[in-house]
Structure formats: C-alpha cells, structure tokens
Design a protein around this motif. Structure first.
Motif, PDB file in Angstrom:
ATOM      1  N   ALA A   1       7.154   3.350   4.648  1.00 36.62           N
ATOM      2  CA  ALA A   1       6.121   3.280   5.680  1.00 36.62           C
ATOM      3  C   ALA A   1       6.460   2.244   6.750  1.00 36.62           C
ATOM      4  O   ALA A   1       6.174   2.453   7.935  1.00 36.62           O
ATOM      5  CB  ALA A   1       4.774   2.948   5.047  1.00 36.62           C
TER       6      ALA A   1
ATOM      7  N   ARG B   1       0.803  -1.216   0.000  1.00 42.81           N
ATOM      8  CA  ARG B   1       0.000   0.000   0.000  1.00 42.81           C
ATOM      9  C   ARG B   1       0.845   1.279   0.000  1.00 42.81           C
ATOM     10  O   ARG B   1       0.526   2.238  -0.677  1.00 42.81           O
ATOM     11  CB  ARG B   1      -0.930   0.005   1.216  1.00 42.81           C
ATOM     12  CG  ARG B   1      -2.040  -1.013   1.126  1.00 42.81           C
ATOM     13  CD  ARG B   1      -2.747  -1.206   2.460  1.00 42.81           C
ATOM     14  NE  ARG B   1      -3.805  -2.198   2.398  1.00 42.81           N
ATOM     15  CZ  ARG B   1      -3.612  -3.510   2.400  1.00 42.81           C
ATOM     16  NH1 ARG B   1      -2.404  -4.001   2.463  1.00 42.81           N
ATOM     17  NH2 ARG B   1      -4.644  -4.340   2.336  1.00 42.81           N
ATOM     18  N   TYR B   2       1.903   1.277   0.815  1.00 49.59           N
ATOM     19  CA  TYR B   2       2.644   2.523   1.025  1.00 49.59           C
ATOM     20  C   TYR B   2       4.145   2.432   0.761  1.00 49.59           C
ATOM     21  O   TYR B   2       4.837   3.435   0.857  1.00 49.59           O
ATOM     22  CB  TYR B   2       2.428   3.020   2.467  1.00 49.59           C
ATOM     23  CG  TYR B   2       0.969   3.176   2.813  1.00 49.59           C
ATOM     24  CD1 TYR B   2       0.213   4.226   2.286  1.00 49.59           C
ATOM     25  CD2 TYR B   2       0.339   2.264   3.652  1.00 49.59           C
ATOM     26  CE1 TYR B   2      -1.121   4.361   2.601  1.00 49.59           C
ATOM     27  CE2 TYR B   2      -1.001   2.398   3.968  1.00 49.59           C
ATOM     28  CZ  TYR B   2      -1.728   3.440   3.445  1.00 49.59           C
ATOM     29  OH  TYR B   2      -3.050   3.577   3.749  1.00 49.59           O
TER      30      TYR B   2
END
Length: 191
Positions: A179, A174-175
C-alpha cells in the motif's frame, strides 16, 4: 509594414513582480520535488516489513535501494541534454509519469530481482525530474529572489520524505508494504 522590437526576457522577469503563472510553476515544482523525496524515502520505511515478508537479507535490501540511486544518477545525467532538446516541461511531466508508473510496478514485484529492476527504472525518472525542476525554476525566477525560491522548492524534498513517513506509519500496520508503494506511485500519476 510593422517594426518588431526585441524584448529581453531576463530583464522583463527581473523587473516584474512574480506573476500568477510563476507562482503556479513554483508550486508545481515544489510538488514534483516533494513526490521525488517521498519516493526515495519509501524504501527505507518499508524495509523492515519487506524483510519480514520476503525474508530478504540486508545485502539484498541494500541492492534494491542502491538500484534506485544508480538509476537516479543516470537519469540526472541524461535528462539535461534531453530537456535542452525537447523542453523542460515535457521532460518533467514524462519523468514524473515514469517514476510513478515504476513505483506502482514495484508494489507488484514478485521477487527481489524484479524489485531491483523496477527501482532502477524508478530512479531514472526520479533523477530526470530533479535537475530539470531546478533549472526551470531558475529560468523563471527573478534574480533578486532566485536563491530563495529555489531553496523553497527544494525544501519540498524533505517535506515529501517526511510525508512519506507519516503515510507509511499509518498504511504499514493496516495494509502492508504494498500500500505504501501504491500510494507512492499513484500520487505522481495524479499530479
């Protein structure tokens, strides 16, 4: 004039049940060890993403991971005498702050050389935390339960490493790898 009686603290600890304060100390030490385990394992979880993003070789990645382990060894050697002089509580707090701060810095690294330096500095904090946590727990645990309590506290290492894996599996797609390191740096600072 009042008389002062000597108290054998070790005997007092051994005779009494675990107090609320001792249980809180054990829980906090478990958390510190878990954060230590998470931080050490994070680089392994982000390695494939880092290789793809920066095009680093296995050799370079090995150097980054080794830098943290060298820092860990040095931190462990220096931390004991410092804790004897300034106190274990203070040194544990400073070491958790130190490895949290440098893990955040690692998330912002611009190249492999910076990352290697930041991981070395992270390792110093990681190494300072672990032996002092073990000693602190041993000092405040009753003899009859000391081995068990120390074992429980150090199970935090595996718990932290596994938690880091679960977090990385969710954060990476996702990041990205930044992250994962941001989480690994923010949690110690929050604690």
């Amino acid at each position: 004039m009042s008389s002062v009686e000597a108290v054998d603290v070790r005997q007092l600890i051994n005779q009494c049940a675990l107090s609320r304060w001792q249980k809180k100390l054990i829980a906090l030490c478990f958390i510190v060890v878990a954060l230590d385990g998470m931080d050490i394992a994070l680089m392994g979880f982000i390695a494939p993403s880092l290789k793809a993003a920066w095009g680093v070789s296995n050799h370079q990645l090995g150097m980054v991971i080794s830098a943290a382990l060298i820092g860990l060894a040095l931190g462990a050697m220096v931390a004991g005498p410092l804790a004897d002089r300034y106190g274990r509580r203070l040194l544990i707090i400073l070491s958790v702050f130190f490895f949290g701060l440098w893990t955040l810095a690692t998330a912002l690294a611009q190249n492999v050389e910076q990352m290697m330096l930041f991981r070395f500095l992270t390792g110093l904090g990681l190494g300072a935390a672990m032996p002092n946590v073990g000693t602190l727990v041993a000092e405040f645990a009753p003899e009859r339960r000391r081995s068990f309590i120390i074992t429980v506290v150090f199970c935090g290492f595996t718990f932290g490493a596994a938690s880091g894996g679960f977090a990385a599996s969710w954060l990476l797609p996702r990041y990205g790898w930044h992250a994962v390191l941001l989480l690994g740096g923010a949690l110690p600072l929050l604690v």
